[in-house]
Design a protein around this motif. Structure first.
Motif, PDB file in Angstrom:
ATOM      1  N   GLN A  23     -45.537  14.335 -24.260  1.00 43.66           N
ATOM      2  CA  GLN A  23     -45.946  14.611 -22.468  1.00 43.66           C
ATOM      3  C   GLN A  23     -47.531  15.135 -22.332  1.00 43.66           C
ATOM      4  OE1 GLN A  23     -44.065  13.931 -19.710  1.00 43.66           O
ATOM      5  NE2 GLN A  23     -44.189  15.120 -18.297  1.00 43.66           N
ATOM      6  N   ASP A  24     -48.016  16.447 -23.469  1.00 40.98           N
ATOM      7  CA  ASP A  24     -49.207  16.929 -23.615  1.00 40.98           C
ATOM      8  C   ASP A  24     -49.953  16.116 -24.021  1.00 40.98           C
ATOM      9  OD1 ASP A  24     -48.694  19.390 -21.213  1.00 40.98           O
ATOM     10  OD2 ASP A  24     -48.349  20.545 -23.436  1.00 40.98           O
ATOM     11  N   LEU A  27     -51.023  13.212 -21.543  1.00 48.06           N
ATOM     12  CA  LEU A  27     -52.016  13.816 -21.013  1.00 48.06           C
ATOM     13  C   LEU A  27     -53.914  13.790 -21.747  1.00 48.06           C
ATOM     14  CD1 LEU A  27     -52.187  14.200 -17.284  1.00 48.06           C
ATOM     15  CD2 LEU A  27     -51.598  16.589 -17.953  1.00 48.06           C
ATOM     16  N   ASN A 109     -44.035   8.115 -16.355  1.00 48.74           N
ATOM     17  CA  ASN A 109     -44.599   9.988 -15.512  1.00 48.74           C
ATOM     18  C   ASN A 109     -45.109  10.696 -16.332  1.00 48.74           C
ATOM     19  OD1 ASN A 109     -45.280   7.595 -13.421  1.00 48.74           O
ATOM     20  ND2 ASN A 109     -42.913   8.012 -12.157  1.00 48.74           N
ATOM     21  N   ASP A 111     -47.750  12.382 -14.683  1.00 46.36           N
ATOM     22  CA  ASP A 111     -47.932  13.327 -14.002  1.00 46.36           C
ATOM     23  C   ASP A 111     -48.347  12.406 -12.768  1.00 46.36           C
ATOM     24  OD1 ASP A 111     -51.455  12.807 -14.620  1.00 46.36           O
ATOM     25  OD2 ASP A 111     -51.382  14.895 -14.895  1.00 46.36           O
ATOM     26  N   GLU A 112     -48.876  12.541 -11.476  1.00 41.31           N
ATOM     27  CA  GLU A 112     -48.949  12.114 -10.216  1.00 41.31           C
ATOM     28  C   GLU A 112     -50.659  11.336 -10.558  1.00 41.31           C
ATOM     29  OE1 GLU A 112     -51.593  15.403  -8.066  1.00 41.31           O
ATOM     30  OE2 GLU A 112     -49.481  14.691  -7.061  1.00 41.31           O
ATOM     31  N   HIS A 115     -49.542   7.649 -15.801  1.00 39.56           N
ATOM     32  CA  HIS A 115     -48.721   7.112 -16.433  1.00 39.56           C
ATOM     33  C   HIS A 115     -48.344   6.285 -17.485  1.00 39.56           C
ATOM     34  CE1 HIS A 115     -48.902   2.967 -14.616  1.00 39.56           C
ATOM     35  NE2 HIS A 115     -48.653   3.963 -13.511  1.00 39.56           N
ATOM     36  N   HIS A 139     -54.260   6.620 -16.308  1.00 34.63           N
ATOM     37  CA  HIS A 139     -54.852   7.406 -15.813  1.00 34.63           C
ATOM     38  C   HIS A 139     -56.175   7.825 -14.184  1.00 34.63           C
ATOM     39  CE1 HIS A 139     -55.788  12.036 -14.781  1.00 34.63           C
ATOM     40  NE2 HIS A 139     -57.078  12.224 -15.468  1.00 34.63           N
TER      41      HIS A 139
END
Length: 237
Positions: A23-24, A27, A109, A111-112, A115, A139
């Motif tokens: 996930q990191d 991102l 997902n 983060d907000e 995705h 993003h």
């Protein structure tokens, strides 16, 4: 352009990696995609390809390593934030308002603001360009008082390659929703696209497909905005 070579090298390493990205890592990649696409859009000499009667334009440019890329621009009767919600939120609904996309679903997902989605595009140019599928890391963030939605292709274990479609690949690309000073209910939509459709396609077919897809997307967004505005008007009466 050094940032292009840097991104492509990192992207290729991730594509060839056996271990799924964390996930990191997704991102960090999303932030990199955002900055690269913004830099390309604002540090490129664009050439006009099409100028439509309604004011829509399509421009192109040749970038080192990447090749030919496109951007489209037009006015949409929709507030910038509402348009961002349409283009980022609920990826499972993309195909319901945009005929260019025939299948879409959320994969993960992050983060907000980030995705990963899976999308299948419709045939183009009378069937010369068959359906393609894409796995897109998206993003969004604010930049210069605009909503900016950036994305590019990434590998994902929930969407492996298969024989049903040719897997297309998007380099760093972005949508920019700029407010219109004269009207808060409108925005200027600008779309920069770097994509490789893969397969054996003549360049003139690829160029025609890109211009058509970009203008169609602008019109599809307008059609949805018109429908939403008509519904809001009827409910208020």
């Amino acid at each position: 352009m050094k940032f292009l070579k840097l991104f492509q090298g990192e992207s290729k390493d991730k594509e060839n990696a056996k271990e799924p990205m964390t996930q990191d890592q997704y991102l960090a990649e999303a932030h990199r995609i955002f900055q690269v696409s913004w830099d390309i859009l604002h540090n490129t000499n664009w050439r006009l390809e099409k100028h439509m009667e309604n004011g829509d334009t399509v421009h192109s440019a040749h970038l080192p390593v990447v090749g030919k890329v496109f951007k489209a621009q037009g006015i949409v009767n929709m507030e910038p934030r509402a348009l961002l919600n349409l283009m980022f939120c609920q990826p499972d609904q993309f195909s319901k308002w945009n005929p260019v996309i025939v299948e879409s679903r959320l994969l993960q997902n992050i983060d907000e603001n980030t995705h990963i989605s899976y999308q299948v595009t419709a045939e183009r140019v009378g069937g010369l360009v068959a359906r393609r599928d894409f796995v897109i890391l998206s993003h969004w963030a604010m930049r210069d008082n605009c909503y900016v939605l950036a994305g590019a292709s990434v590998p994902h274990p929930a969407a492996p390659h298969h024989n049903r479609y040719v897997r297309g690949e998007n380099g760093p690309s972005c949508w920019i929703m700029r407010p219109v000073k004269e009207s808060k209910s409108r925005c200027q939509l600008e779309w920069y696209l770097d994509t490789n459709l893969r397969g054996w396609l003549p360049q003139y077919v690829v160029d025609a497909a890109f211009s058509s897809i970009m203008l169609d997307n602008l019109n599809n967004v307008r059609a949805y905005a018109k429908k939403q505005n008509e519904q809001a008007s009827s409910q208020s009466n």
